[in-house]
Enzyme design. Sequence first.
Site, PDB file in Angstrom:
ATOM      1  N   HIS A   1       0.807  -1.216   0.000  1.00  0.00           N
ATOM      2  CA  HIS A   1       0.000   0.000   0.000  1.00  0.00           C
ATOM      3  C   HIS A   1       0.842   1.270   0.000  1.00  0.00           C
ATOM      4  O   HIS A   1       0.303   2.376  -0.113  1.00  0.00           O
ATOM      5  CB  HIS A   1      -0.949   0.012   1.211  1.00  0.00           C
TER       6      HIS A   1
ATOM      7  N   ASP B   1      -2.390   1.630  -4.952  1.00  0.00           N
ATOM      8  CA  ASP B   1      -3.689   1.953  -4.363  1.00  0.00           C
ATOM      9  C   ASP B   1      -4.708   0.885  -4.734  1.00  0.00           C
ATOM     10  O   ASP B   1      -4.493   0.070  -5.637  1.00  0.00           O
ATOM     11  CB  ASP B   1      -4.167   3.337  -4.826  1.00  0.00           C
TER      12      ASP B   1
END
Length: 438
Positions: free
Chosen positions: A408, A412
């Site tokens: 992350h 995304d």
Amino acid sequence: MVVYADLHQQIVLSLSDNVTVLFCPAVNQGPIVQFKLSDIGEGIMEVTVKEWYVKEGDKVSQFDSICEVQSDKASVTITSRYDGVIKKLYYDVDATAFVGKPLVDIETESGSGETSEEDVVETPAMAQEEHTHQEIKGHKTQATPAVRRLAIENNIKLSEVVGTGKDGRILKEDILNFLAKQTGAILPPAAVKPPPATPKPVFTGKDVTEPLKGVQKAMVKTMTVALKIPHFGYCDEVDLSRLVALRSELKPLAESRGVRLSYMPFFIKAASLGLHHFPILNASVDEDCQNITYKASHNIGLAMDTSQGLLVPNVKNVQLLSVLEIALELNRLQVLGASGQLGTADLMGGTFTLSNIGSIGGTYAKPVILPPEVAIGALGKIQVLPRFDAAGQVVPAHIMKVSWSADHRIIDGATMCRFSNLWREYLENPASMVLDLK
């Protein structure tokens, strides 16, 4: 008559008129060389001795296999550089050997070449680069120790195999293709031999402590680093009904070419086609997450449950391979994995990973990213479940769940979702892959 004998000579002395004097000259022996474990690479400093192929007193020739060792990354076969006799083994099976320390003593033959303390390291992945000669029916057959061992395990005579390598060298692929012609399909050893019955638990009432070794020790290091990465997950389901029908049509054709065709080559190829559109998923970041490297090659790993533990070999350059070529490479990796012969080159260099948990059971998982990669997918088992068709009628469908994890810090959720959608479309409409194949 009195006889004196030692390692190198036998002398018969005459003590009376009716006793003949005989003298057998000493055999010219070379020096005893301490055969040390050389640097295997990847910063490996210690290995576990898995198996000895020789014992004290055995005669060895150059390139003969001496032992197999297991590092925290791969199995490695150690081969001899000399012609001579094994005088001493320094380790027992399952003992830990250290780089730079002796493995065996070899009494070399005179004229066998210069002596050196370095050993020869041969891994299955290096089989096309190094070779040895084996005298069969008056001609020399070129094959590595790993290839010869694979032939022995499958009762194949090298003299009957046509080598496709340089100067007629026999490669692992030649053995696998020969085996396929005999059996109609390539099966890993684990599929040929039924697994042993699960032993009943034994309760001794005592705690047992033992050191972590090999793959278990590697998992400690890898997972400690991996779980420092901020993961996020994404799950979806895929209707594989059309792919199931397509595979049923192609499977006999693949077997006629000596290839066992599973669903995994389609999953891998679809992932590669998707990575062309989302290259950030085929990237890596440095330790401080300051730079990102987009990988040109799609080296897609397959998490494999082996007798040694969890290993992740990868298929190199999937972007350049057909589905059939991917299947052939998977057959090779499965055979090596089942026999504990995966090489360092097979295990290193991965850029993206798929884990087929469905082969054991289960539908969803939370896969852990394998650094320095940035994404991984876990595939559940294929189930026949009721679904609605376009006309609103309930029909049976072959459904597979997929669970993705991504880094992350640089990826995304929308990117992961779009990649998954594209990957799913390729598999739900496998004919569409033809449009993007190169």
